[in-house]
Design an enzyme around this catalytic site. Structure first.
Site, PDB file in Angstrom:
ATOM      1  N   GLU A   1     -12.893  47.525  42.458  1.00  0.00           N
ATOM      2  CA  GLU A   1     -13.194  46.673  41.299  1.00  0.00           C
ATOM      3  C   GLU A   1     -14.644  46.219  41.277  1.00  0.00           C
ATOM      4  O   GLU A   1     -15.149  45.780  40.231  1.00  0.00           O
ATOM      5  CB  GLU A   1     -12.247  45.464  41.283  1.00  0.00           C
ATOM      6  CG  GLU A   1     -12.604  44.326  42.196  1.00  0.00           C
ATOM      7  CD  GLU A   1     -12.237  44.555  43.668  1.00  0.00           C
ATOM      8  OE1 GLU A   1     -12.469  43.648  44.488  1.00  0.00           O
ATOM      9  OE2 GLU A   1     -11.705  45.646  43.999  1.00  0.00           O
TER      10      GLU A   1
ATOM     11  N   HIS B   1     -12.845  47.995  47.895  1.00  0.00           N
ATOM     12  CA  HIS B   1     -12.860  47.166  46.692  1.00  0.00           C
ATOM     13  C   HIS B   1     -13.411  47.952  45.499  1.00  0.00           C
ATOM     14  O   HIS B   1     -14.559  47.765  45.093  1.00  0.00           O
ATOM     15  CB  HIS B   1     -13.701  45.909  46.928  1.00  0.00           C
ATOM     16  CG  HIS B   1     -13.004  44.868  47.736  1.00  0.00           C
ATOM     17  ND1 HIS B   1     -12.205  43.890  47.171  1.00  0.00           N
ATOM     18  CD2 HIS B   1     -12.950  44.666  49.077  1.00  0.00           C
ATOM     19  CE1 HIS B   1     -11.713  43.118  48.123  1.00  0.00           C
ATOM     20  NE2 HIS B   1     -12.148  43.577  49.296  1.00  0.00           N
TER      21      HIS B   1
ATOM     22  N   CYS C   1      -7.373  46.035  49.250  1.00  0.00           N
ATOM     23  CA  CYS C   1      -7.776  45.331  50.467  1.00  0.00           C
ATOM     24  C   CYS C   1      -6.589  44.565  51.041  1.00  0.00           C
ATOM     25  O   CYS C   1      -5.646  45.188  51.532  1.00  0.00           O
ATOM     26  CB  CYS C   1      -8.982  44.429  50.191  1.00  0.00           C
ATOM     27  SG  CYS C   1      -9.845  43.904  51.700  1.00  0.00           S
TER      28      CYS C   1
END
Length: 248
Positions: A225, A223, A124
């Site tokens: 994660e 994202h 990001c």
């Protein structure tokens, strides 16, 4: 004893991860300056076979050089907007907050990573910082360009974006060609010298960039994660492991 999670018994590579520095509250403590990062980043690196080490914003180029001499890979995490002055622009009315100390730290980290040819992943803001550090620029407020705020998340957290990956890029070996990803951004990469676009969404927004050559230097706008998607982390960890093995 070798680590059973590491192929061939090779040492687990150490991945440095940039962090926030801001005031925070926990327990009985209020408004304490703290070095912060959502645990999803470190958890994802660990699940991918790496050992995460947090790199708080420090105030010198020398500190970046020393820190990166002791890790095998670098992850530039998400966070606040980048100061538009870093890419030669005045702030858009929607850009009202940035962290100059973190901007400077990550610029130093990326310059040193380039010098050391360290495997690097940007997520990001991290991808945006990779572009800016290379002399590129950003779209400061994406809704003004695409006509909607669908990339910017929801009250519950993340929105969803459909992404198409260029089959010729490194990223194609790590994720599916078509995937739906968690998004939370109001800016996007515009100019990106030294990188090529390897994923886009239906609005034509750049969703991934990669440097040419054999070094792992990849940025993604989404994202991973926060989702069950380890592909890009596994790519970073594998590249870091290979580099560590070459260094002996």
């Amino acid at each position: 004893m070798s680590d059973p999670e590491t192929p061939g018994g090779a040492p687990r590579p150490v991945i440095g991860i940039s962090t926030y520095r801001q005031t925070a509250n926990w327990g009985d403590w209020r408004h304490i300056p703290a070095d912060l990062l959502p645990a999803d980043y470190a958890n994802s690196v660990e699940k991918a076979g790496g050992v995460p080490v947090l790199l708080p914003p420090l105030a010198s180029e020398e500190a970046a050089r020393i820190a990166l001499s002791r890790v095998d890979g670098l992850l530039i995490a998400g966070g606040a907007d980048i100061n538009p002055a870093r890419y030669g622009q005045e702030p858009d009315p929607h850009v009202t907050f940035w962290q100059d100390d973190r901007d400077a730290w990550e610029m130093w980290l990326l310059a040193e990573a380039d010098h050391q040819r360290l495997p690097t992943l940007g997520i990001c803001r991290g991808m945006q910082m990779m572009a800016v550090a290379a002399g590129g620029s950003l779209v400061q407020h994406l809704p003004d360009v695409v006509g909607h705020s669908g990339h910017g998340g929801t009250e519950a957290g993340y929105s969803s974006t459909d992404v198409t990956v260029d089959e010729s890029g490194r990223l194609a070996g790590l994720v599916a060609e078509h995937l739906t990803v968690p998004s939370h951004h109001h800016q996007a990469v515009d100019e990106h010298p030294g990188f090529r676009v390897t994923a886009q969404d239906a609005d034509g927004v750049t969703q991934a960039i990669e440097a040419d050559g054999d070094r792992f230097s990849v940025g993604v706008q989404w994202h991973p994660e926060t989702a069950d998607d380890l592909g890009v982390f596994q790519g970073l960890v594998a590249a870091a492991r290979e580099r560590a093995a070459r260094r002996g």
